[in-house]
Design a protein around this motif. Structure first.
Motif, mmCIF file in Angstrom:
data_model
loop_
_atom_site.group_PDB
_atom_site.id
_atom_site.type_symbol
_atom_site.label_atom_id
_atom_site.label_comp_id
_atom_site.label_asym_id
_atom_site.label_seq_id
_atom_site.Cartn_x
_atom_site.Cartn_y
_atom_site.Cartn_z
ATOM 1 N N CYS A 11 37.105 43.477 46.659
ATOM 2 C CA CYS A 11 36.867 42.879 45.347
ATOM 3 C C CYS A 11 37.502 43.802 44.301
ATOM 4 N N PRO A 12 37.612 43.378 43.048
ATOM 5 C CA PRO A 12 38.298 44.218 42.058
ATOM 6 C C PRO A 12 37.707 45.617 41.913
ATOM 7 N N GLU A 13 36.407 45.769 42.160
ATOM 8 C CA GLU A 13 35.764 47.066 41.937
ATOM 9 C C GLU A 13 35.944 48.040 43.096
ATOM 10 N N LEU A 14 36.030 47.504 44.337
ATOM 11 C CA LEU A 14 36.078 48.393 45.501
ATOM 12 C C LEU A 14 36.461 47.620 46.748
ATOM 13 N N GLY A 15 36.683 48.390 47.824
ATOM 14 C CA GLY A 15 36.807 47.833 49.158
ATOM 15 C C GLY A 15 35.714 48.435 50.009
ATOM 16 N N CYS A 16 35.076 47.638 50.848
ATOM 17 C CA CYS A 16 34.003 48.165 51.685
ATOM 18 C C CYS A 16 34.101 47.538 53.066
ATOM 19 N N GLY A 17 33.460 48.176 54.034
ATOM 20 C CA GLY A 17 33.550 47.646 55.384
ATOM 21 C C GLY A 17 32.578 48.292 56.337
ATOM 22 N N MET A 18 32.518 47.739 57.530
ATOM 23 C CA MET A 18 31.669 48.261 58.590
ATOM 24 C C MET A 18 32.474 48.269 59.881
ATOM 25 N N ASP A 19 32.374 49.379 60.625
ATOM 26 C CA ASP A 19 33.139 49.457 61.864
ATOM 27 C C ASP A 19 32.325 48.954 63.039
ATOM 28 N N GLU A 20 32.922 49.023 64.243
ATOM 29 C CA GLU A 20 32.282 48.448 65.429
ATOM 30 C C GLU A 20 31.005 49.169 65.826
ATOM 31 N N ALA A 21 30.825 50.402 65.316
ATOM 32 C CA ALA A 21 29.609 51.158 65.624
ATOM 33 C C ALA A 21 28.508 50.926 64.592
ATOM 34 N N GLY A 22 28.788 50.094 63.576
ATOM 35 C CA GLY A 22 27.795 49.810 62.551
ATOM 36 C C GLY A 22 27.808 50.774 61.382
ATOM 37 N N ASN A 23 28.846 51.628 61.287
ATOM 38 C CA ASN A 23 28.950 52.575 60.182
ATOM 39 C C ASN A 23 29.560 51.898 58.956
ATOM 40 N N TYR A 24 28.882 52.024 57.825
ATOM 41 C CA TYR A 24 29.350 51.408 56.575
ATOM 42 C C TYR A 24 30.024 52.452 55.696
ATOM 43 N N CYS A 25 31.122 52.069 55.049
ATOM 44 C CA CYS A 25 31.725 52.953 54.050
ATOM 45 C C CYS A 25 32.429 52.110 52.999
ATOM 46 N N GLU A 26 32.713 52.728 51.860
ATOM 47 C CA GLU A 26 33.386 52.018 50.772
ATOM 48 C C GLU A 26 34.313 52.974 50.044
ATOM 49 N N PHE A 27 35.278 52.378 49.323
ATOM 50 C CA PHE A 27 36.229 53.182 48.548
ATOM 51 C C PHE A 27 36.489 52.447 47.244
ATOM 52 N N GLU A 28 36.194 53.115 46.137
ATOM 53 C CA GLU A 28 36.339 52.463 44.833
ATOM 54 C C GLU A 28 37.813 52.244 44.486
ATOM 55 N N SER A 29 38.080 51.186 43.745
ATOM 56 C CA SER A 29 39.441 50.937 43.255
ATOM 57 C C SER A 29 39.873 52.087 42.350
ATOM 58 N N LEU A 30 41.172 52.350 42.348
ATOM 59 C CA LEU A 30 41.686 53.481 41.587
ATOM 60 C C LEU A 30 41.575 53.237 40.080
ATOM 61 N N LYS A 31 41.310 54.280 39.336
ATOM 62 C CA LYS A 31 41.299 54.213 37.875
ATOM 63 C C LYS A 31 42.745 54.373 37.401
ATOM 64 N N LEU A 32 43.273 53.344 36.776
ATOM 65 C CA LEU A 32 44.691 53.320 36.411
ATOM 66 C C LEU A 32 44.878 53.550 34.925
ATOM 67 N N PRO A 33 45.967 54.181 34.535
ATOM 68 C CA PRO A 33 46.199 54.452 33.107
ATOM 69 C C PRO A 33 46.429 53.160 32.314
ATOM 70 N N LYS A 34 46.133 53.209 31.048
ATOM 71 C CA LYS A 34 46.308 52.054 30.170
ATOM 72 C C LYS A 34 47.771 51.608 30.167
ATOM 73 N N GLY A 35 47.976 50.307 30.303
ATOM 74 C CA GLY A 35 49.326 49.759 30.294
ATOM 75 C C GLY A 35 49.996 49.725 31.656
ATOM 76 N N TYR A 36 49.330 50.299 32.685
ATOM 77 C CA TYR A 36 49.944 50.349 34.022
ATOM 78 C C TYR A 36 50.019 48.960 34.651
ATOM 79 N N ILE A 37 48.962 48.177 34.455
ATOM 80 C CA ILE A 37 48.877 46.884 35.129
ATOM 81 C C ILE A 37 49.789 45.877 34.432
ATOM 82 N N LYS A 38 50.777 45.386 35.178
ATOM 83 C CA LYS A 38 51.718 44.392 34.658
ATOM 84 C C LYS A 38 51.403 42.986 35.189
ATOM 85 N N GLY A 39 50.714 42.911 36.322
ATOM 86 C CA GLY A 39 50.371 41.628 36.923
ATOM 87 C C GLY A 39 49.453 41.850 38.108
#
Length: 333
Positions: A11-39
């Motif tokens: 989702c826009p805020e983060l990526g998250c998941g669970m592996d085959e052993a049932g371990n959950y982890c997540e990684f937040e979306s990167l904080k980007l400088p103003k004007g970086y996003i073009k599309g």
């Protein structure tokens, strides 16, 4: 098919998941400088590509989420999935004005499981009845495509010829025109229409500098009902399938890198694939659904018996194409 290794959500805020052993982890979306996003088009696909690469190379899930986030962030620096700004040439003035004012339009990916809304940005439009504006857009473009319907082609060739003449007067760049029409030998049909308006000298230049590139149209775009528009007359509802096979041999000059465009030769393979796998599969599903009293094709394919028959019919065609063209079966179904 079930979960073999990981279950991942983006989702826009983060990526998250669970592996085959049932371990959950997540990684937040990167904080980007103003004007970086073009599309934002293609960011989700870029995330998936990063995660799939990580899975294929046996990275741990957290590293996969990190790679996916970085891939998505990198894609945001382009104005579109392929880096192009798109100019539509249309004769519907309300559509032209809306695209000029908003420079975007909504697309809704629909399926039997629900829908997802995305916004296509960095677009504009000119009116096709204004030949000066239309020909100027054609003269200046990097690549062009038609998607007007076979019976309308004769009404747009005047603008194309005017655009080509302007282009040839300014520089010597080739122009490739991707012909997205359900028409056999569409390149030959368009070539005849265009050359009818050219001088003998212009025809020679045309043969050297204009590529008429056939495409195999596979994405289903139904007539947009008021229900589909859902309050926005610019909304387009489509299925998620989004690949465009094109005739590799027809290009003049360097073939541009466009996301999900698939240059291939001999292109006759894709023409046959569409007819005998894609179209035949839809037709078989519709005929059997009609026989069983189903109103819509999605209701038909939800019937396990119909699904089995359709899959087997498509597999027979795929096996024949595999034998004739030597293409792997994985790329046929």
């Amino acid at each position: 098919l079930g979960v073999a290794k990981w279950a991942v959500i983006h989702c826009p805020e983060l990526g998250c998941g669970m592996d085959e052993a049932g371990n959950y982890c997540e990684f937040e979306s990167l904080k980007l400088p103003k004007g970086y996003i073009k599309g934002t088009v293609g960011a989700g696909d870029a995330f998936c590509a990063g995660v799939l690469y990580a899975a294929e190379t046996d990275m741990p899930l957290r590293e996969a989420l990190k790679l996916g986030a970085c891939s998505a962030a990198a894609s945001l620096s382009e104005v579109s999935a392929s880096g192009y700004k798109v100019t539509f040439i249309d004769v519907a003035e309300p559509v032209v004005k809306a695209l000029q004012e908003k420079e975007q339009y909504p697309v809704r990916y629909v399926s039997s499981e629900g829908h997802e809304d995305v916004v296509i940005e960095h677009v504009t439009a000119v009116n096709g009845n204004d030949q000066e504006a239309a020909s100027e857009a054609i003269a200046n473009c990097d690549i062009m495509a038609t998607a007007v319907g076979a019976r309308i082609l004769k009404f747009i060739v005047g603008n194309i010829v005017a655009g080509l003449r302007k282009r040839w007067a300014r520089d010597d760049r080739p122009l490739n025109i991707i012909i997205c029409e359900n028409l056999m030998d569409a390149n030959k049909v368009m070539e005849g229409m265009l050359k009818d308006l050219l001088t003998d000298e212009e025809k020679k230049h045309f043969d050297e500098k204009v590529g008429l590139v056939e495409a195999s149209i596979g994405r289903m775009v139904p007539v947009q009902t008021e229900e589909m528009k859902d309050g926005d007359p610019m909304r387009v509802c489509v299925e998620r399938y989004g690949f465009l096979p094109v005739d590799k041999a027809a290009f003049k000059g360097e073939i541009p890198e466009i996301t999900n465009m698939v240059p291939f030769e001999p292109f006759d393979f894709y023409i046959k694939r569409k007819l005998y796998v894609h179209n035949m599969g839809h037709a078989t599903c519709a005929y059997l659904g009609g026989y069983e009293g189903r109103k819509y094709i999605y209701q038909s394919i939800d019937d396990p018996e119909i699904l089995t028959i359709v899959q087997n019919a498509m597999l027979e065609s795929a096996l024949a194409l595999h034998k004739k063209y030597g293409v792997e079966l994985d790329g046929l179904m």
